[in-house]
Design an enzyme around this catalytic site. Structure first.
Site, PDB file in Angstrom:
ATOM      1  N   SER A 207       0.803  -1.228   0.000  1.00 48.53           N
ATOM      2  CA  SER A 207       0.000   0.000   0.000  1.00 48.53           C
ATOM      3  C   SER A 207       0.830   1.270   0.000  1.00 48.53           C
ATOM      4  O   SER A 207       0.322   2.339  -0.353  1.00 48.53           O
ATOM      5  CB  SER A 207      -0.938   0.013   1.214  1.00 48.53           C
ATOM      6  OG  SER A 207      -0.200  -0.064   2.421  1.00 48.53           O
TER       7      SER A 207
ATOM      8  N   ASP B  93      -2.607   8.733   7.595  1.00 46.90           N
ATOM      9  CA  ASP B  93      -3.593   7.867   8.236  1.00 46.90           C
ATOM     10  C   ASP B  93      -2.851   6.991   9.253  1.00 46.90           C
ATOM     11  O   ASP B  93      -1.656   7.208   9.496  1.00 46.90           O
ATOM     12  CB  ASP B  93      -4.384   7.058   7.195  1.00 46.90           C
ATOM     13  CG  ASP B  93      -3.551   6.005   6.465  1.00 46.90           C
ATOM     14  OD1 ASP B  93      -2.397   5.764   6.855  1.00 46.90           O
ATOM     15  OD2 ASP B  93      -4.058   5.419   5.494  1.00 46.90           O
TER      16      ASP B  93
ATOM     17  N   HIS C 192       0.170   5.238   6.963  1.00 51.75           N
ATOM     18  CA  HIS C 192       0.863   5.737   5.766  1.00 51.75           C
ATOM     19  C   HIS C 192       1.309   7.192   5.912  1.00 51.75           C
ATOM     20  O   HIS C 192       0.574   8.019   6.483  1.00 51.75           O
ATOM     21  CB  HIS C 192      -0.059   5.603   4.551  1.00 51.75           C
ATOM     22  CG  HIS C 192      -0.529   4.202   4.337  1.00 51.75           C
ATOM     23  ND1 HIS C 192      -1.745   3.748   4.799  1.00 51.75           N
ATOM     24  CD2 HIS C 192       0.069   3.142   3.731  1.00 51.75           C
ATOM     25  CE1 HIS C 192      -1.884   2.470   4.482  1.00 51.75           C
ATOM     26  NE2 HIS C 192      -0.803   2.079   3.839  1.00 51.75           N
TER      27      HIS C 192
END
Length: 411
Positions: free
Chosen positions: A86, A376, A379
């Site tokens: 991600s 977040d 990340h």
């Protein structure tokens, strides 16, 4: 191709050649002679150009060189291929039935479109910024229907949020593109590109390309430490698990080499215990989770050693290690020095440190994303990503081994 570009430049306003007839002279290989050209004065008059266009030989070469010139400009930008999780996924999971998606606001709030794109960021992620810094067109997700024809020459992003080195990492996300599937798609990509430009040119595009791969963090966060008494933690002590993951990663990189990659940037894990999600679970006073920090401290040096082994085996610096752990630790230990307000609280989230659950339209949202290291619970913000890329590009041996990206691209 550089010679072709010199020919085209002669049509720009700041070029003056006193003997335009040499433009199609075999003696000058369709190029203006240097001794007759100056980087000053004006270009040809429309009458002169019209006169030359009447020459069929010149007109044919003119069309040919325009085509070659266009190919030359495309070749200048290396193809860029991205693999991993991600941290570098730019939208592949949007095309999958999975919970590992970033397709709802406020993700993408600072992206040029101000809409979610599948990137786990408020704006650009690391591959985007590498492309932007080098003046390259950004890569598309491999699953995007827009990735066809000439766009294949730009490269492709195969990354998928939730994946790790191990196939059992991220099983809770169900439908993600595991790393060997990503490599199979890379092989499929090469077949598709060869239908456009031929096999020989495809091999050259891949050989000259830049590859970025980011793996490892999920093998701890979403596997070994996912739940107490996880299967992997029952099988291995941490001291044995890390070499096991490294040995499997080595196989992945070896396969990437077999597929033609010769310039591969490999990022380590960040300080896993310092992300807001882990602080929310394990921290009382903002201290990083010790067990996850131990995992990162074991993994990253062994990753560098493994890359050195592969480089010795292949007789070249194919694999370049990026010490993203230290890059993050710089922000975390002294966020104010880098213009951040906090490195502990996520911009988007809820609960302690905004580290509980996911970033959703109902989450707390900070007004200034640039003030936060973390976007977040897991990340980095776009601004943190930009600082990381700067170190990747120009960092010293503390951050890049055996050389930084600017040096790689100059070779």
């Amino acid at each position: 191709m550089a010679q072709v570009k010199r020919w085209i430049w002669t049509f720009e306003p700041d070029i003056n050649c006193t003997n335009p007839s040499t433009i199609y002279s075999p003696k000058t290989e369709l190029l203006f002679s240097q001794k007759n050209c100056k980087n000053k004065a004006s270009s040809f008059s429309s009458i002169e150009i019209a006169r030359m266009m009447k020459n069929p030989r010149f007109f044919t070469f003119f069309l040919l060189i325009l085509v070659l010139g266009d190919l030359s400009s495309n070749a200048e930008a290396k193809a860029f291929f991205v693999f991993g999780d991600s941290l570098v996924d730019n939208g592949n999971n949007n095309y999958l039935v999975t919970t590992a998606r970033a397709d709802a606001p406020p993700y993408g709030i600072d992206y040029p479109s101000h809409r979610p794109t599948g990137r786990f960021s408020n704006g650009l992620n690391i591959p985007d910024i590498i492309s932007e810094t080098n003046g390259w067109e950004p890569t598309l997700p491999y699953l995007s229907p827009e990735l066809t024809g000439q766009k294949l020459l730009v490269g492709a992003n195969f990354a998928s949020a939730g994946v790790g080195v191990l196939n059992d990492t991220g099983i809770q996300f169900v439908n993600i593109i595991r790393i060997y599937q990503q490599l199979n798609l890379f092989k499929q990509y090469q077949q598709r590109l060869s239908e456009v430009i031929g096999r020989e040119e495809t091999d050259k595009v891949v050989k000259d390309s830049l590859v970025l791969i980011t793996l490892g963090g999920n093998d701890f966060v979403n596997n070994y430490y996912l739940v107490p008494f996880s299967i992997r933690s029952q099988q291995y002590s941490l001291e044995d698990y890390v070499p096991f993951v490294i040995s499997e990663y080595k196989k992945v990189l070896h396969r990437l080499y077999q597929l033609g990659a010769r310039r591969v940037l490999v990022t380590g894990t960040g300080p896993l215990g310092c992300v807001p999600a882990e602080l929310a679970q394990h921290s009382r006073n903002g201290e990083c989770a010790a067990e996850l920090m131990r995992a990162a401290a074991l993994f990253n040096p062994q990753l560098v050693q493994m890359l050195d082994q592969l480089n010795r085996k292949f007789g070249a610096n194919v694999f370049i290690a990026a010490n993203t752990n230290q890059m993050h630790l710089d922000f975390i230990s002294n966020p104010q020095q880098f213009g951040f307000v906090t490195s502990k609280i996520a911009c988007c989230g809820q609960g302690p440190y905004n580290g509980v659950g996911l970033c959703t339209p109902l989450s707390n949202l900070c007004p200034n994303r640039d003030a936060y290291v973390f976007w977040d619970p897991f990340h980095p913000s776009e601004r943190a990503n930009r600082l990381i890329v700067q170190q990747i590009l120009t960092g010293s041996n503390t951050y890049m081994h055996p050389m930084n990206l600017s040096t790689i691209l100059a070779i």
